[in-house]
Design an enzyme around this catalytic site. Structure first.
Site, PDB file in Angstrom:
ATOM      1  N   ASP A  13      45.870  38.673  33.298  1.00  0.00           N
ATOM      2  CA  ASP A  13      44.624  39.394  33.015  1.00  0.00           C
ATOM      3  C   ASP A  13      44.711  40.236  31.732  1.00  0.00           C
ATOM      4  OD1 ASP A  13      43.991  38.476  35.631  1.00  0.00           O
ATOM      5  OD2 ASP A  13      44.780  40.318  36.515  1.00  0.00           O
ATOM      6  N   GLU A 229      34.462  36.255  37.840  1.00  0.00           N
ATOM      7  CA  GLU A 229      35.222  37.484  37.565  1.00  0.00           C
ATOM      8  C   GLU A 229      35.632  37.484  36.099  1.00  0.00           C
ATOM      9  OE1 GLU A 229      38.606  37.307  40.228  1.00  0.00           O
ATOM     10  OE2 GLU A 229      39.484  35.605  39.195  1.00  0.00           O
TER      11      GLU A 229
HETATM   12  O1  FUB Z   1      45.074  39.858  38.944  1.00  0.00           O
HETATM   13  C1  FUB Z   1      44.284  40.024  40.093  1.00  0.00           C
HETATM   14  C2  FUB Z   1      42.966  39.325  39.944  1.00  0.00           C
HETATM   15  O2  FUB Z   1      43.180  37.945  39.687  1.00  0.00           O
HETATM   16  C3  FUB Z   1      42.139  39.783  38.775  1.00  0.00           C
HETATM   17  O3  FUB Z   1      41.505  41.008  38.964  1.00  0.00           O
HETATM   18  C4  FUB Z   1      41.243  38.627  38.626  1.00  0.00           C
HETATM   19  O4  FUB Z   1      40.518  38.592  37.436  1.00  0.00           O
HETATM   20  C5  FUB Z   1      42.201  37.471  38.780  1.00  0.00           C
HETATM   21  O5  FUB Z   1      42.836  37.149  37.579  1.00  0.00           O
END
Ligand code: FUB
Length: 330
Positions: A13, A229
Site C-alpha cells: 500500500d 479500495e
Molecule cells: O493492507 C491492508 C489492506 O489491503 C489495505 O488497506 C487495502 O488497500 C489492501 O491493500
C-alpha cells in the site's frame, strides 16, 4: 524488470510523495501471522509503520529505511490492524493519516503530526471526527486546500455506510455491497481537511465515478470498474486523476475530472493484476517523470499478506490517457 523498491521487510500500500527533493514512501508494514486468509482481511494484522526514502528512482538508487515511525501501541484508540497509511505536508508540518480498528472493531482514520517527513509522529488521542472505513489518501491542491479520499469495501467496512446511514456489523455479515440490475456501485468518500489538517472541514461526500459514454454511475455489478479500495489523487495539466483498486477483479484503474470533488469519468486501467489478492498504489511525479508505486506478492511467492512495494515509470498519451502497464515477475 522491476525489483522490489523495498526488499528488507514486507511492505504494501505505498503512498509516495516528494518532500524536499526526496521521494518518501509510506507503506503498510506486513508481518507473518497464523491468522487464516478470509475475505474480511483479518490476515492483514499489521502493528507498526516504517518510512522509506530515496533521492533517486534509478535502479541503482539507494533506499533508506528510516525505521518505525508509529506503533499501534502509541495510539490510545487503536485496537489492531494498521492498514494503508498516507502522509501530507502543509505549512511546514507533516501529517500521517492511518486507518485502524478502534476498540469496538470499527475502522476509523487517525492523524499523527511530525516536523519531518520521516517522523517521529505524535498521534492525536482520538480518530478524526466523522471518519470511517480505510485507505486515506490526502491530496493538497495547488491552492493549498487539502482533501482526504477514503473508503474500502468488504473488510474495509464501506458497505456499512449507505444512503447516509451507518449499520455497522463487527462480524461483517451485516450490510453487503450493492448488487443486481439497476444498482449503482458505492462511491469512495471525500472530505475537505481543516486548515490545521487534524479534522474534516464539513461533511463527508460520496464521490461519483461515471461511464465516459453514458455519464451514468458505474453499476454495482461492474466489478471490473467499480471502486473497491486504495483511493489516490494526483493532478496533471489541470486534470484531477482519481485512481483506485477494483478489489476482487484485481485492477488498478483511474477516472478523471475537473474538480477535486468529481464527478470523475472512468478512464481505463493503470495496471493489470499482480500476483496476490490485493493491489494498491500511488502515483507521483519526480524529476519530470511519473511513477507508479504498487505492491505484489512475488517475493513471498504468493502469500497474500506478505507483499513487497515496487515502482515503475508510467506514461500518458497526448490526450492525458494513462497507458496500461503489465506486471512482470522479479
Ligand atoms: O493492507 C491492508 C489492506 O489491503 C489495505 O488497506 C487495502 O488497500 C489492501 O491493500
Amino acid at each position: 524488470m522491476p525489483k522490489p523498491f523495498i526488499n528488507t521487510t514486507y511492505t504494501a500500500d505505498p503512498s509516495a510523495h516528494v518532500f524536499n527533493g526526496r521521494v518518501y514512501v509510506y507503506p503498510s508494514h506486513d508481518r507473518e501471522t497464523d491468522i487464516k486468509f478470509n475475505d474480511n482481511g483479518d490476515q492483514y494484522d499489521m502493528a507498526d509503520y516504517r518510512v522509506f526514502s530515496t533521492d533517486s528512482l534509478d535502479p541503482q538508487g539507494v533506499v533508506i529505511d528510516h525505521g518505525v515511525m508509529l506503533r499501534a501501541d502509541d495510539v490510545p484508540w487503536v485496537s489492531k490492524q494498521l492498514w494503508a497509511p498516507d502522509c501530507a505536508s502543509k505549512n511546514g508540518k507533516y501529517f500521517l493519516y492511518f486507518p485502524a480498528r478502534d476498540k469496538d472493531g470499527i475502522f476509523r482514520i487517525g492523524v499523527a503530526e511530525g516536523d519531518k517527513p520521516e517522523g517521529p509522529f505524535k498521534a492525536d488521542p482520538e480518530p478524526i471526527k466523522g471518519s470511517y472505513s480505510i485507505d486515506p489518501a490526502t491530496f493538497v491542491d495547488d491552492d493549498n486546500e487539502a482533501y482526504m479520499y477514503f473508503g474500502g469495501l468488504w473488510g474495509g467496512q464501506l458497505q456499512c455506510y449507505q444512503n447516509g446511514n451507518c449499520v455497522f456489523d463487527a462480524g461483517w455479515q451485516g450490510p453487503q455491497e450493492p448488487k443486481g440490475e439497476g444498482k449503482c456501485a458505492l462511491g469512495p468518500r471525500v472530505a475537505k481537511m481543516s486548515q490545521d489538517m487534524h479534522q474534516f472541514d464539513g461533511e463527508v461526500q460520496e464521490v461519483l465515478i461515471v461511464d465516459p459514454e453514458t455519464k451514468e454511475p458505474i453499476a454495482a455489478d461492474d466489478h471490473d470498474r467499480r471502486f473497491f479500495e486504495a483511493a489516490w489523487m494526483h493532478r496533471k495539466d489541470g486534470v484531477y486523476y482519481f485512481s483506485y483498486s477494483t478489489g476482487d477483479s484485481h485492477y488498478l484503474c483511474y477516472a478523471t475530472g475537473k474538480s477535486p470533488y468529481g464527478p470523475f469519468e472512468y478512464g481505463g486501467r493503470i495496471l493489470e493484476p499482480v500476483l496476490g489478492w490485493t493491489t494498491h498504489h500511488s502515483i507521483v511525479e519526480f524529476e519530470g517523470k511519473w511513477y507508479l508505486f504498487y505492491h505484489d506478492c512475488e517475493l513471498s511467492r504468493g502469500v497474500d499478506h506478505l507483499r513487497s512495494v515496487k515502482c515503475r515509470e508510467i506514461h500518458f498519451d497526448e490526450n492525458g490517457k494513462i497507458k496500461t502497464e503489465v506486471p512482470e515477475p522479479i
